[in-house]
Design a protein around this motif. Structure first.
Motif, PDB file in Angstrom:
ATOM      1  N   LYS A 125      12.445 -45.721 -10.722  1.00 12.32           N
ATOM      2  CA  LYS A 125      13.044 -46.060 -10.969  1.00 12.32           C
ATOM      3  C   LYS A 125      14.438 -44.775 -11.667  1.00 12.32           C
ATOM      4  CE  LYS A 125       9.995 -49.602 -12.742  1.00 12.32           C
ATOM      5  NZ  LYS A 125       8.935 -50.604 -14.208  1.00 12.32           N
ATOM      6  N   VAL A 126      13.683 -43.735 -12.461  1.00 10.24           N
ATOM      7  CA  VAL A 126      15.016 -42.739 -12.524  1.00 10.24           C
ATOM      8  C   VAL A 126      15.582 -42.320 -12.025  1.00 10.24           C
ATOM      9  CG1 VAL A 126      14.505 -39.956 -14.085  1.00 10.24           C
ATOM     10  CG2 VAL A 126      12.994 -41.926 -14.284  1.00 10.24           C
ATOM     11  N   MET A 127      14.199 -42.479 -10.622  1.00 11.99           N
ATOM     12  CA  MET A 127      15.976 -41.734  -9.466  1.00 11.99           C
ATOM     13  C   MET A 127      16.971 -42.395  -8.621  1.00 11.99           C
ATOM     14  SD  MET A 127      12.472 -39.852  -7.251  1.00 11.99           S
ATOM     15  CE  MET A 127      13.513 -39.435  -5.591  1.00 11.99           C
ATOM     16  N   ALA A 128      16.435 -44.040  -9.125  1.00 15.95           N
ATOM     17  CA  ALA A 128      17.418 -44.760  -8.929  1.00 15.95           C
ATOM     18  C   ALA A 128      18.163 -45.393  -9.818  1.00 15.95           C
ATOM     19  CB  ALA A 128      17.018 -46.567  -8.695  1.00 15.95           C
ATOM     20  N   VAL A 129      17.789 -44.996 -11.004  1.00 17.20           N
ATOM     21  CA  VAL A 129      19.399 -45.274 -12.490  1.00 17.20           C
ATOM     22  C   VAL A 129      19.876 -43.773 -11.785  1.00 17.20           C
ATOM     23  CG1 VAL A 129      19.535 -43.986 -14.541  1.00 17.20           C
ATOM     24  CG2 VAL A 129      17.992 -46.258 -14.269  1.00 17.20           C
ATOM     25  N   ILE A 130      19.725 -42.222 -11.398  1.00 18.72           N
ATOM     26  CA  ILE A 130      20.166 -41.577 -10.788  1.00 18.72           C
ATOM     27  C   ILE A 130      21.511 -41.506  -9.308  1.00 18.72           C
ATOM     28  CG2 ILE A 130      20.658 -39.142 -10.180  1.00 18.72           C
ATOM     29  CD1 ILE A 130      17.903 -38.383 -12.291  1.00 18.72           C
ATOM     30  N   ALA A 131      20.861 -41.912  -8.750  1.00 19.90           N
ATOM     31  CA  ALA A 131      20.947 -42.561  -7.928  1.00 19.90           C
ATOM     32  C   ALA A 131      22.352 -43.311  -7.954  1.00 19.90           C
ATOM     33  CB  ALA A 131      20.445 -43.056  -6.566  1.00 19.90           C
ATOM     34  N   GLN A 132      22.645 -44.580  -8.625  1.00 25.46           N
ATOM     35  CA  GLN A 132      23.354 -45.570  -9.439  1.00 25.46           C
ATOM     36  C   GLN A 132      24.558 -44.897  -9.698  1.00 25.46           C
ATOM     37  OE1 GLN A 132      21.766 -48.344 -11.713  1.00 25.46           O
ATOM     38  NE2 GLN A 132      20.445 -48.832 -10.501  1.00 25.46           N
ATOM     39  N   SER A 133      24.302 -43.663 -10.428  1.00 23.10           N
ATOM     40  CA  SER A 133      25.479 -43.137 -10.810  1.00 23.10           C
ATOM     41  C   SER A 133      26.149 -42.412 -10.171  1.00 23.10           C
ATOM     42  CB  SER A 133      24.843 -41.701 -11.816  1.00 23.10           C
ATOM     43  OG  SER A 133      24.251 -41.992 -12.855  1.00 23.10           O
ATOM     44  N   GLY A 134      25.918 -41.824  -8.820  1.00 26.43           N
ATOM     45  CA  GLY A 134      26.380 -41.592  -7.821  1.00 26.43           C
ATOM     46  C   GLY A 134      26.319 -39.712  -7.500  1.00 26.43           C
ATOM     47  N   ILE A 135      24.806 -39.844  -7.936  1.00 27.57           N
ATOM     48  CA  ILE A 135      24.745 -37.689  -8.012  1.00 27.57           C
ATOM     49  C   ILE A 135      23.849 -37.981  -6.860  1.00 27.57           C
ATOM     50  CG2 ILE A 135      23.156 -36.712  -9.022  1.00 27.57           C
ATOM     51  CD1 ILE A 135      24.529 -37.719 -11.704  1.00 27.57           C
TER      52      ILE A 135
END
Length: 145
Positions: A125-135
């Motif tokens: 979930k944390v990785m998905a949040v970071i991916a949503q940020s474009g990182i």
């Protein structure tokens, strides 16, 4: 004969304490000035997992990095995401902050410090949040002991 460097009559040099204190103060000021606030952003309550092949981080360009701490509460059975000493129970504000940082700095990366008791689904979930940020540059913090 004039022999400089000492105040004693037998010509032996004396140890001058004042210049040593000056040098120590200069070193103290130097180390205080190069210390970043990044040290304070590490959550001491997180027990990092052990990875025998973990490598020490090379290069310390802290301006391009962010640390996301993910703490696991065993009592509540929930994860707590912390970024810049702020808890994020809802992830939308975190996505906005990370997106803004990525827009300002294209080489921006995130280091995830997850508790060793953290379930894999919470890490995803944390990785998905970071991916949503474009990182797309993500690292994980672990111990090699």
């Amino acid at each position: 004969m004039g022999g400089g460097g000492g105040g004693s009559e037998n010509g032996e040099p004396e140890f001058q304490i004042a210049p040593m204190i000056d040098v120590l103060l200069v070193l103290l000021i130097f180390f205080m000035s190069i210390t970043t606030s990044q040290v304070a952003k590490i959550d001491k309550e997180i027990q990092l997992p052990v990875a025998s092949d973990a490598k020490k981080k090379e290069g310390k360009n802290l301006a391009n990095e962010a640390i996301v701490n993910v703490r696991w509460s065993t009592a509540k059975q929930e994860a707590l995401i912390m970024f810049q000493d702020q808890p994020f129970p809802q992830t939308e504000p975190l996505v906005d902050i990370l997106s803004g940082n990525k827009a300002k700095n294209p080489s921006y990366r995130v280091i995830i410090r997850g508790d060793k008791n953290l379930p894999a689904i919470e890490m995803q979930k944390v990785m998905a949040v970071i991916a949503q940020s474009g990182i797309d540059d993500i690292s994980f913090s672990a111990l090699n002991q």
